[in-house]
Design a protein around this motif. Structure first.
Motif, short mmCIF file in Angstrom:
data_model
loop_
_atom_site.label_atom_id
_atom_site.label_comp_id
_atom_site.label_asym_id
_atom_site.label_seq_id
_atom_site.Cartn_x
_atom_site.Cartn_y
_atom_site.Cartn_z
N GLN A 51 0.95 -0.56 0.05
CA GLN A 51 0.14 0.25 -0.30
C GLN A 51 1.37 1.26 0.00
O GLN A 51 0.42 1.86 -0.54
N LYS B 232 2.85 1.80 -3.12
CA LYS B 232 2.01 1.97 -4.33
C LYS B 232 1.86 3.76 -4.47
O LYS B 232 2.18 4.29 -5.37
N GLU C 86 -14.84 -12.14 -0.24
CA GLU C 86 -13.68 -10.84 -0.92
C GLU C 86 -12.84 -11.41 -1.86
O GLU C 86 -12.12 -11.49 -1.00
N SER D 196 -10.27 -5.97 -2.27
CA SER D 196 -10.32 -4.14 -1.60
C SER D 196 -9.60 -2.66 -2.33
O SER D 196 -8.69 -2.90 -3.07
N ARG E 185 -7.85 7.65 -2.19
CA ARG E 185 -7.11 7.43 -1.06
C ARG E 185 -7.48 9.38 -0.61
O ARG E 185 -7.83 9.97 -1.43
P1 AMO Z 1 -7.03 -6.13 1.68
O1 AMO Z 1 -6.62 -6.55 3.26
O2 AMO Z 1 -8.36 -5.60 1.61
O3 AMO Z 1 -6.54 -5.04 0.97
O4 AMO Z 1 -6.20 -7.28 1.36
C1 AMO Z 1 -6.89 -7.38 -0.67
C2 AMO Z 1 -7.45 -8.23 -1.28
O5 AMO Z 1 -6.06 -9.81 -0.75
C3 AMO Z 1 -6.83 -10.62 -0.29
N1 AMO Z 1 -6.25 -10.88 1.70
C4 AMO Z 1 -6.18 -11.98 1.66
N2 AMO Z 1 -5.80 -13.64 0.82
C5 AMO Z 1 -5.44 -14.63 1.85
N3 AMO Z 1 -5.37 -14.24 3.06
C6 AMO Z 1 -5.02 -13.40 3.50
N4 AMO Z 1 -5.11 -13.41 4.88
C7 AMO Z 1 -5.83 -12.23 3.28
N5 AMO Z 1 -6.06 -11.24 3.80
C8 AMO Z 1 -5.73 -10.17 1.79
C9 AMO Z 1 -8.44 -10.40 -0.54
C10 AMO Z 1 -8.30 -8.70 -0.27
O6 AMO Z 1 -9.73 -8.51 -0.75
N6 AMO Z 1 -4.13 -1.83 0.32
C11 AMO Z 1 -5.18 -3.00 0.74
C12 AMO Z 1 -5.48 -3.10 -0.43
C13 AMO Z 1 -6.36 -1.17 -1.22
O7 AMO Z 1 -6.58 -0.39 -1.12
O8 AMO Z 1 -5.12 -1.17 -2.61
C14 AMO Z 1 -5.55 -4.20 0.92
O9 AMO Z 1 -4.54 -4.73 1.30
O10 AMO Z 1 -8.14 -10.80 -1.41
#
Ligand code: AMO
Length: 406
Positions: free
Chosen positions: A162, A165, A313, A316, A320
């Motif tokens: 995050q 980028k 999901e 996400s 910003r």
């Molecule tokens: P977020 O935390 O929702 O957003 O992560 C983005 C996507 O990554 C996947 N993901 C995971 N998959 C498997 N195991 C996990 N523990 C896990 N955590 C996340 C999901 C999720 O939708 N920086 C923000 C993104 C942004 O705003 O650009 C972020 O990390 O598919």
């Protein structure tokens, strides 16, 4: 290997697929032996043609077979049995079970997803960047952070690309990366890994609705040409605010959708709009990370979005906060110290365009595209609370302290 009297039939596997080899004399060949074959390609007799195999009309009559590497006796039958193994066993024998064509197929699809993402990100005008995974703090919430010994200090494993980028927006305007993200997930579920792969984009001079258009189009194009048993339902992706979604599925307003809510709203989207995807927007500002832009019309809710796919999901993102003062204020209000974000904030002090982005979870997308029951099946070498390649029993944990090995 199939033995038929004096003839042995061998399925030979290489990067291009499978071909049948016919061996006349008795050969000491075991499953998974690595061989080099010279022979003559013959048409198979009509009744021996295998329609399920691209090479099914021919076979190679072997003249010489040279064994390049011998395999030990396999712990289980790699034909059918490998697929009926329990997941822990499948993972204990990962370097072997990955050879199974069905399992290998999952990762061929995964490679295609990444390829499509890359291509689409480039078409958007994004430049590829490579970002650190050793970081100084949390971005997505403190509880899920892995701390590491960094000389005599503490550093952390990155939860997301995050901040990097975002810092790159004033440089390239649009960037993409495929990055590792680490989450110290406190529980064992079928959709959480502790090490995951994120496919991220970040774009300058775009605002909320345009971001939604871009990510939805990208999601559709990423999966459209991939051959999966269960064809993806692609219609216009419905867009709902969190509140609207909760009203539709008749649940109380809450700060997020529960796993069951995600399943329910996806079946609504499928039934009503013929879409396997649904976009949910406007999550409560306080439920989202500090960099998320509050909705100017109603600052309690934010210009954020999740993309759901077949009940989970998979993405996400958000528009910003790009104003330096607001960002500092927000960091403070959340009880964090702006000094810990010095480098990040520097980017905002010297001019940051309106910007936003998103992140696809590679393993989640692979899992749902192929209708796999567990995200571990969609990771080559999955890490979770209980496994880093091998199972982490308490005994092994003790060992690791003493020897530095897992
Ligand atoms: P977020 O935390 O929702 O957003 O992560 C983005 C996507 O990554 C996947 N993901 C995971 N998959 C498997 N195991 C996990 N523990 C896990 N955590 C996340 C999901 C999720 O939708 N920086 C923000 C993104 C942004 O705003 O650009 C972020 O990390 O598919």
């Amino acid at each position: 290997r199939r033995d038929h009297g004096k003839l042995i039939f061998i399925d030979l596997r290489d990067r291009s697929g499978i071909i049948q080899i016919v061996v006349k004399e008795s050969q000491q060949l075991r499953l998974e032996d690595v061989i080099e074959v010279a022979g003559v390609v013959n048409k198979r007799p009509a009744k021996m043609v295998n329609k399920n195999l691209p090479t099914g009309e021919v076979e190679v009559a072997a003249k010489t077979i040279n064994v390049l590497s011998k395999a030990e006796t396999l712990p289980f039958d790699m034909g059918t049995e490998a697929l009926s193994l329990e997941l822990p066993t499948l993972l204990d024998w990962r370097s072997l079970t990955l050879r199974h064509l069905k399992i290998k197929g999952i990762f061929a699809v995964q490679a295609q997803i990444m390829e499509n993402f890359r291509k689409l990100a480039k078409e958007l005008g994004c430049t590829e960047i490579v970002v650190p995974t050793i970081v100084s703090g949390a971005t997505e919430g403190g509880a899920e952070l892995f701390a590491i010994d960094y000389y005599d200090k503490t550093a952390y494993l990155s939860q997301s690309p995050q901040l990097y980028k975002q810092m790159m927006v004033p440089i390239f305007e649009r960037v993409w990366t495929i990055a590792k993200a680490y989450r110290a997930e406190p529980s064992v579920t079928t959709r959480h890994l502790t090490e995951t792969t994120q496919m991220d984009c970040e774009l300058g001079f775009v605002e909320f609705t345009e971001l939604l258009d871009i990510l939805e189009e990208m999601a559709i194009k990423m999966v459209k040409d991939i051959k999966a048993d269960d064809k993806v339902a692609i219609g216009k992706i419905p867009r709902l605010t969190l509140k609207e979604a909760q009203r539709i599925i008749n649940v109380q307003e809450d700060k997020d959708l529960s796993p069951q809510d995600e399943v329910d709203i996806c079946s609504w989207a499928k039934g009503k709009h013929g879409s396997d995807f649904v976009t949910i927007t406007h999550f409560p500002t306080l439920a989202k990370p500090f960099y998320t832009m509050p909705d100017p019309k109603n600052p309690q809710s934010s210009l954020s979005y999740d993309l759901l796919f077949r009940g989970v999901e998979i993405l996400s993102g958000s528009q910003r906060i790009n104003d330096y003062e607001k960002l500092v204020k927000n960091i403070k209000e959340r009880g964090m110290n702006p000094d810990n974000f010095e480098l990040y904030l520097q980017a905002f002090r010297y001019g940051m365009p309106p910007e936003g982005g998103f992140s696809f979870g590679l393993e989640r997308l692979t899992m749902k595209l192929l209708n796999l029951a567990n995200i571990r099946e969609a990771s080559l070498f999955p890490r979770d609370m209980e496994r880093v390649d091998v199972r982490l029993s308490s005994h092994e944990k003790k060992n690791s302290k003493e020897t530095g090995r897992h």
